[in-house]
Write a protein that holds these residues in place. Structure first.
Motif, PDB file in Angstrom:
ATOM      1  N   MET A 276      50.527  87.110 148.048  1.00 59.12           N
ATOM      2  CA  MET A 276      49.236  86.498 147.798  1.00 59.12           C
ATOM      3  C   MET A 276      49.238  86.070 146.332  1.00 59.12           C
ATOM      4  N   PRO A 277      48.852  84.824 146.084  1.00 59.94           N
ATOM      5  CA  PRO A 277      48.831  84.336 144.695  1.00 59.94           C
ATOM      6  C   PRO A 277      47.717  85.028 143.907  1.00 59.94           C
ATOM      7  N   PRO A 278      47.853  85.132 142.591  1.00 68.22           N
ATOM      8  CA  PRO A 278      46.857  85.831 141.779  1.00 68.22           C
ATOM      9  C   PRO A 278      45.475  85.183 141.837  1.00 68.22           C
ATOM     10  N   GLU A 279      45.414  83.870 142.059  1.00 70.40           N
ATOM     11  CA  GLU A 279      44.109  83.198 142.118  1.00 70.40           C
ATOM     12  C   GLU A 279      43.283  83.696 143.311  1.00 70.40           C
ATOM     13  N   VAL A 280      43.927  83.944 144.420  1.00 67.58           N
ATOM     14  CA  VAL A 280      43.232  84.420 145.611  1.00 67.58           C
ATOM     15  C   VAL A 280      42.689  85.828 145.370  1.00 67.58           C
ATOM     16  N   GLY A 281      43.489  86.680 144.745  1.00 66.46           N
ATOM     17  CA  GLY A 281      43.034  88.027 144.422  1.00 66.46           C
ATOM     18  C   GLY A 281      41.861  87.985 143.455  1.00 66.46           C
ATOM     19  N   PHE A 282      41.924  87.078 142.501  1.00 69.88           N
ATOM     20  CA  PHE A 282      40.831  86.934 141.534  1.00 69.88           C
ATOM     21  C   PHE A 282      39.547  86.497 142.240  1.00 69.88           C
ATOM     22  N   ILE A 283      39.659  85.558 143.157  1.00 69.64           N
ATOM     23  CA  ILE A 283      38.490  85.071 143.900  1.00 69.64           C
ATOM     24  C   ILE A 283      37.916  86.185 144.775  1.00 69.64           C
ATOM     25  N   PHE A 284      38.808  86.949 145.463  1.00 66.59           N
ATOM     26  CA  PHE A 284      38.319  88.074 146.265  1.00 66.59           C
ATOM     27  C   PHE A 284      37.635  89.127 145.377  1.00 66.59           C
ATOM     28  N   GLY A 285      38.199  89.376 144.223  1.00 66.26           N
ATOM     29  CA  GLY A 285      37.600  90.328 143.298  1.00 66.26           C
ATOM     30  C   GLY A 285      36.214  89.879 142.857  1.00 66.26           C
ATOM     31  N   LEU A 286      36.080  88.593 142.524  1.00 62.52           N
ATOM     32  CA  LEU A 286      34.771  88.054 142.153  1.00 62.52           C
ATOM     33  C   LEU A 286      33.787  88.157 143.320  1.00 62.52           C
ATOM     34  N   LEU A 287      34.261  87.845 144.495  1.00 63.96           N
ATOM     35  CA  LEU A 287      33.411  87.882 145.682  1.00 63.96           C
ATOM     36  C   LEU A 287      32.930  89.304 145.971  1.00 63.96           C
ATOM     37  N   PHE A 288      33.852  90.275 145.987  1.00 66.74           N
ATOM     38  CA  PHE A 288      33.460  91.665 146.245  1.00 66.74           C
ATOM     39  C   PHE A 288      32.604  92.226 145.120  1.00 66.74           C
ATOM     40  N   GLY A 289      32.893  91.856 143.903  1.00 70.09           N
ATOM     41  CA  GLY A 289      32.087  92.307 142.767  1.00 70.09           C
ATOM     42  C   GLY A 289      30.663  91.785 142.853  1.00 70.09           C
ATOM     43  N   THR A 290      30.534  90.511 143.227  1.00 67.51           N
ATOM     44  CA  THR A 290      29.204  89.912 143.367  1.00 67.51           C
ATOM     45  C   THR A 290      28.435  90.574 144.505  1.00 67.51           C
ATOM     46  N   ILE A 291      29.080  90.776 145.629  1.00 65.45           N
ATOM     47  CA  ILE A 291      28.425  91.422 146.774  1.00 65.45           C
ATOM     48  C   ILE A 291      28.016  92.848 146.408  1.00 65.45           C
ATOM     49  N   GLY A 292      28.905  93.568 145.742  1.00 70.64           N
ATOM     50  CA  GLY A 292      28.576  94.933 145.330  1.00 70.64           C
ATOM     51  C   GLY A 292      27.385  94.962 144.380  1.00 70.64           C
ATOM     52  N   THR A 293      27.355  94.042 143.420  1.00 69.47           N
ATOM     53  CA  THR A 293      26.240  93.974 142.473  1.00 69.47           C
ATOM     54  C   THR A 293      24.928  93.669 143.194  1.00 69.47           C
ATOM     55  N   LEU A 294      24.958  92.729 144.129  1.00 66.06           N
ATOM     56  CA  LEU A 294      23.755  92.382 144.882  1.00 66.06           C
ATOM     57  C   LEU A 294      23.257  93.560 145.725  1.00 66.06           C
ATOM     58  N   LEU A 295      24.186  94.317 146.315  1.00 71.68           N
ATOM     59  CA  LEU A 295      23.794  95.492 147.104  1.00 71.68           C
ATOM     60  C   LEU A 295      23.160  96.561 146.216  1.00 71.68           C
ATOM     61  N   ILE A 296      23.733  96.791 145.047  1.00 71.17           N
ATOM     62  CA  ILE A 296      23.169  97.778 144.125  1.00 71.17           C
ATOM     63  C   ILE A 296      21.779  97.352 143.669  1.00 71.17           C
ATOM     64  N   GLN A 297      21.609  96.066 143.365  1.00 72.96           N
ATOM     65  CA  GLN A 297      20.289  95.565 142.955  1.00 72.96           C
ATOM     66  C   GLN A 297      19.263  95.703 144.080  1.00 72.96           C
ATOM     67  N   ALA A 298      19.668  95.395 145.304  1.00 73.19           N
ATOM     68  CA  ALA A 298      18.751  95.510 146.447  1.00 73.19           C
ATOM     69  C   ALA A 298      18.335  96.967 146.649  1.00 73.19           C
ATOM     70  N   PHE A 299      19.293  97.882 146.509  1.00 70.69           N
ATOM     71  CA  PHE A 299      18.981  99.300 146.651  1.00 70.69           C
ATOM     72  C   PHE A 299      18.000  99.735 145.554  1.00 70.69           C
TER      73      PHE A 299
END
Length: 91
Positions: free
Chosen positions: A1-24
């Motif tokens: 897997m190229p590093p760009e894909v991992g970076f995008i997944f990391g941003l995506l999971f980080g954003t989702i995690g942040t939104l879940l914490i804020q909602a909680f």
């Protein structure tokens, strides 16, 4: 897997995690505010009932004071006649 894909997944999971914490956090804040409002409503109801009780007491005391004032300012003869009239009344 190229590093760009991992970076995008990391941003995506980080954003989702942040939104879940804020909602909680927002949910917890809403629950806390609702509980505070319920406590305030209970306190207001208790204070209202206490005010009604004390208002009734004050009214009764004012009536008693009026009677005492009337007794002290009336001539003694009339007061004696009223007392005798009350004694003679049938129960």
């Amino acid at each position: 897997m190229p590093p760009e894909v991992g970076f995008i997944f990391g941003l995506l999971f980080g954003t989702i995690g942040t939104l879940l914490i804020q909602a909680f956090g927002r949910r917890k804040a809403r629950v806390a505010v609702k509980a505070a409002n319920l406590d305030a409503e209970r306190s207001i109801k208790l204070l209202d009932s206490e005010n009604e009780r004390r208002t009734g007491q004050i009214d009764r005391l004012q009536e008693r004071i009026q009677v005492l004032e009337r007794i002290t300012t009336d001539p003694a003869e009339r007061t004696a006649r009223e007392i005798e009239a009350l004694r003679l009344q049938p129960n």
